[in-house]
Write an enzyme that holds these catalytic residues in place. Structure first.
Site, mmCIF file in Angstrom:
data_model
loop_
_atom_site.group_PDB
_atom_site.id
_atom_site.type_symbol
_atom_site.label_atom_id
_atom_site.label_comp_id
_atom_site.label_asym_id
_atom_site.label_seq_id
_atom_site.Cartn_x
_atom_site.Cartn_y
_atom_site.Cartn_z
ATOM 1 C CG HIS A 96 47.573 40.286 42.944
ATOM 2 N ND1 HIS A 96 48.826 39.580 42.770
ATOM 3 C CD2 HIS A 96 47.229 39.174 41.288
ATOM 4 C CE1 HIS A 96 48.996 38.000 42.439
ATOM 5 N NE2 HIS A 96 48.122 38.273 41.478
ATOM 6 N NE ARG B 30 50.139 32.391 44.873
ATOM 7 C CZ ARG B 30 48.760 32.770 43.924
ATOM 8 N NH1 ARG B 30 48.725 32.165 42.866
ATOM 9 N NH2 ARG B 30 48.866 34.307 44.041
ATOM 10 C CG ASP B 31 50.093 34.955 40.958
ATOM 11 O OD1 ASP B 31 49.483 34.075 40.343
ATOM 12 O OD2 ASP B 31 49.704 35.751 40.667
ATOM 13 C CB CYS C 210 46.092 32.267 37.122
ATOM 14 S SG CYS C 210 44.769 30.835 37.773
ATOM 15 C CG ASN D 213 51.555 38.444 39.197
ATOM 16 O OD1 ASN D 213 52.098 37.011 38.503
ATOM 17 N ND2 ASN D 213 50.969 38.854 39.777
ATOM 18 C CG HIS E 94 48.280 38.784 35.852
ATOM 19 N ND1 HIS E 94 49.070 37.225 35.867
ATOM 20 C CD2 HIS E 94 47.763 38.776 37.744
ATOM 21 C CE1 HIS E 94 48.949 37.203 36.800
ATOM 22 N NE2 HIS E 94 48.166 37.510 38.148
HETATM 23 N N1 COA Z 1 46.386 20.707 50.433
HETATM 24 C C1 COA Z 1 46.336 19.341 50.616
HETATM 25 N N2 COA Z 1 45.236 18.620 49.838
HETATM 26 C C2 COA Z 1 43.721 19.004 50.418
HETATM 27 C C3 COA Z 1 43.875 20.837 50.327
HETATM 28 C C4 COA Z 1 45.158 21.280 50.496
HETATM 29 N N3 COA Z 1 44.681 22.628 50.784
HETATM 30 N N4 COA Z 1 42.378 20.563 50.827
HETATM 31 C C5 COA Z 1 41.917 19.145 50.617
HETATM 32 N N5 COA Z 1 43.256 18.531 50.054
HETATM 33 C C6 COA Z 1 42.810 16.515 50.517
HETATM 34 C C7 COA Z 1 41.293 16.670 51.028
HETATM 35 O O1 COA Z 1 42.173 16.068 52.358
HETATM 36 C C8 COA Z 1 41.263 15.169 50.429
HETATM 37 O O2 COA Z 1 42.557 14.360 50.233
HETATM 38 P P1 COA Z 1 42.065 12.850 50.750
HETATM 39 O O3 COA Z 1 41.497 12.448 49.370
HETATM 40 O O4 COA Z 1 43.159 12.265 50.553
HETATM 41 O O5 COA Z 1 40.822 12.671 51.264
HETATM 42 C C9 COA Z 1 41.345 15.771 49.045
HETATM 43 O O6 COA Z 1 42.169 16.951 48.972
HETATM 44 C C10 COA Z 1 39.813 16.097 48.706
HETATM 45 O O7 COA Z 1 38.646 17.583 49.186
HETATM 46 P P2 COA Z 1 38.339 18.528 48.672
HETATM 47 O O8 COA Z 1 38.078 19.295 50.130
HETATM 48 O O9 COA Z 1 37.032 16.963 48.128
HETATM 49 O O10 COA Z 1 39.155 18.619 47.734
HETATM 50 P P3 COA Z 1 38.924 19.544 46.265
HETATM 51 O O11 COA Z 1 39.040 18.133 45.748
HETATM 52 O O12 COA Z 1 37.400 19.432 46.498
HETATM 53 O O13 COA Z 1 40.299 20.021 45.419
HETATM 54 C C11 COA Z 1 40.764 22.208 46.833
HETATM 55 C C12 COA Z 1 39.601 22.152 45.983
HETATM 56 C C13 COA Z 1 40.677 24.156 46.757
HETATM 57 C C14 COA Z 1 41.991 21.748 47.916
HETATM 58 C C15 COA Z 1 42.193 22.407 45.029
HETATM 59 O O14 COA Z 1 40.725 22.930 44.034
HETATM 60 C C16 COA Z 1 42.924 22.876 45.124
HETATM 61 O O15 COA Z 1 43.702 22.522 45.689
HETATM 62 N N6 COA Z 1 43.035 24.162 44.547
HETATM 63 C C17 COA Z 1 43.968 25.399 44.307
HETATM 64 C C18 COA Z 1 43.990 25.748 43.453
HETATM 65 C C19 COA Z 1 44.816 27.367 42.780
HETATM 66 O O16 COA Z 1 45.663 26.608 43.309
HETATM 67 N N7 COA Z 1 44.665 28.039 42.350
HETATM 68 C C20 COA Z 1 45.754 28.994 41.660
HETATM 69 C C21 COA Z 1 45.958 29.793 42.993
HETATM 70 S S1 COA Z 1 44.419 30.837 43.484
HETATM 71 ZN ZN ZN Z 2 48.001 36.460 39.673
#
Ligand code: COA
Ligand code: ZN
Length: 315
Positions: free
Chosen positions: A205, A13-14, A238, A247, A207
C-alpha cells in the site's frame, strides 16, 4: 499468458477520507460505478470509524447500500475496532481491514490507543472475522516511516506482520502511509516475510508523497508481490499523518504493469475517464503522471487540429 497482478482500489476510502470538499453519497457511488466499469474488481469502499474522527466516512452504510452487486466484485471496509467491525458486518461486508501503526505515537493519534492496545484490538477483530468466515486484511501502517517518530527498525514491521498472520489475517498490507519508503526498504521488509510465508499473503500500500511509489512497486514485483493498492488519480492522504499526500495513482501502476507485460484486468482508457470524475467530485486537480501525459497528448492533438482547420477550410 501474462501474469496477473491484483489491484485494490482504495480511492473511495483512503482517497476521499482526506478531501476538504466532502463527496456526497451519490458522488461516491458515481465514482464507484466508473471504477467498476474500468474493470476494477476489488475496492476498499468505506471505513466504519467514528464520524467525528473522519466525517467524510459518516455515510459508510448508505454508500455500501448503493454499491452495485455483481458477481466477482469484492468490497472491503476498514474497521478500527469491534464496534466498527459490527457496523461493517451489519452493512453486509464479508471482507474487512484492520489497521495498526508501527509506533505508539501514530496509533494514539489515529486510534487513541497505544501500539500494544491497537495490536490486541486488531487480533480480537481478526479472530471474530475468522470465526464469522469474514476475510481479514491487516494494514501495517507507517511501515517505512512514522509521521511522528521517523524510521522504525524493520523488525517492528516483521513482528507486527507475524502477529497479524498468527491472529488469522490473510492479507498483510505493508503500508507506506507517508510515502517515505525506498526500494531497498521494500526488499528489507519483504524478503524475510516472503521467505517465511510466501508472497501471496502480502500486498503493498504505497503513497507517492516523494515520488518513490513506482520504484517501490517495482521492488515489490521483484520480491514476488502481485497485489498492490492504488487510488484513482492519486486521490488521498491521511488526516492523522501530517504531510501525507495521496496513494500512488491507479493509472500509473496499471500503466507500468501493462507496459512490463503484466495483466490487471483494468482498462486504462476507462480508468482515465474515472480520474476526471474523481477530479469533478473533489473539486481539486487529480491525476497521476500517466493522466498528465494523456492530457498533454490531448492538448497537443487539439492544437494541431486547430492549426489545420483554417487550411482545410481554404481547401
Ligand atoms: N464507529 C462509530 N462509533 C464508534 C466506533 C466506531 N468504529 N468506535 C467507538 N465509537 C463510539 C463509541 O460507541 C462511543 O460512543 P458514545 O460516546 O456515544 O458511547 C464513542 O465512540 C467513544 O468510544 P471510544 O471507544 O472511547 O472511542 P474513542 O473516542 O477512543 O475513538 C476510534 C476511537 C477508533 C473510534 C476513533 O479514534 C476513530 O474512529 N479513529 C479512526 C481514525 C481513522 O479513520 N484513520 C484513518 C484510517 S487508518
Ligand atoms: Zn494509505
Amino acid at each position: 499468458m501474462p501474469e496477473f497482478v491484483r489491484i485494490t482500489e482504495v480511492g473511495l476510502r483512503d482517497g476521499l477520507q482526506n478531501q476538504s470538499h466532502h463527496a456526497s453519497t451519490q458522488e461516491k457511488l458515481q465514482l464507484a460505478d466508473a471504477l467498476i466499469a474500468a474493470g476494477i474488481k476489488q475496492l476498499e469502499t468505506v471505513s466504519f470509524v467514528h464520524p467525528k474522527a473522519v466525517p467524510q466516512m459518516a455515510d459508510a452504510a448508505e454508500v455500501t447500500a448503493g454499491l452495485p452487486q455483481q458477481a466477482g466484485l469484492d468490497y472491503m471496509a476498514l474497521v478500527p475496532n469491534l464496534k466498527g467491525y459490527e457496523r461493517a458486518l451489519a452493512a453486509g461486508y464479508r471482507h474487512i481491514a484492520v489497521v495498526l501503526s508501527t509506533t505508539d505515537s501514530f496509533n494514539l493519534r489515529n486510534l487513541k490507543m497505544t501500539l500494544a492496545e491497537t495490536e490486541a484490538v486488531c487480533r480480537e477483530v481478526i479472530a471474530r472475522a475468522k470465526n464469522d468466515g469474514v476475510v481479514a486484511r491487516a494494514y501495517i501502517s507507517g511501515a517505512f516511516s512514522c509521521p511522528y517518530d521517523g524510521k522504525q527498525p524493520v523488525s517492528v514491521v516483521h513482528r507486527l506482520s507475524e502477529s497479524m498472520i498468527a491472529a488469522g489475517a490473510t492479507d498483510i498490507a505493508i503500508s507506506d502511509t507517508i510515502g517515505a519508503g525506498n526500494p531497498q526498504q521494500v526488499k528489507d521488509i519483504l524478503t524475510p516475510l516472503v521467505a517465511a510465508h510466501g508472497a501471496e499473503i502480502f500486498s503493498l500500500h504505497l503513497h507517492d508523497t516523494r515520488g518513490t511509489a513506482l520504484a517501490n512497486t517495482w521492488a515489490g514485483i521483484e520480491c514476488g508481490i502481485r497485489h498492490f493498492d492504488a487510488s484513482v488519480g492519486g486521490l488521498g492522504g491521511c488526516p492523522f499523518a501530517p504531510g501525507a499526500t495521496g496513494n500512488v495513482a491507479t493509472e500509473d501502476v496499471v500503466h507500468l504493469l501493462h507496459e512490463a507485460g503484466f495483466e490487471t484486468g483494468i482498462n486504462l482508457d476507462q480508468l482515465y475517464a474515472a480520474v476526471n470524475i474523481a477530479e469533478a467530485i473533489t473539486q481539486q486537480p487529480q491525476g497521476g503522471r500517466y493522466t498528465l501525459w494523456r492530457r498533454s497528448q490531448e492538448r497537443r492533438a487539439a492544437a494541431q487540429a486547430a492549426a489545420c482547420a483554417p487550411q482545410d477550410a481554404r481547401g
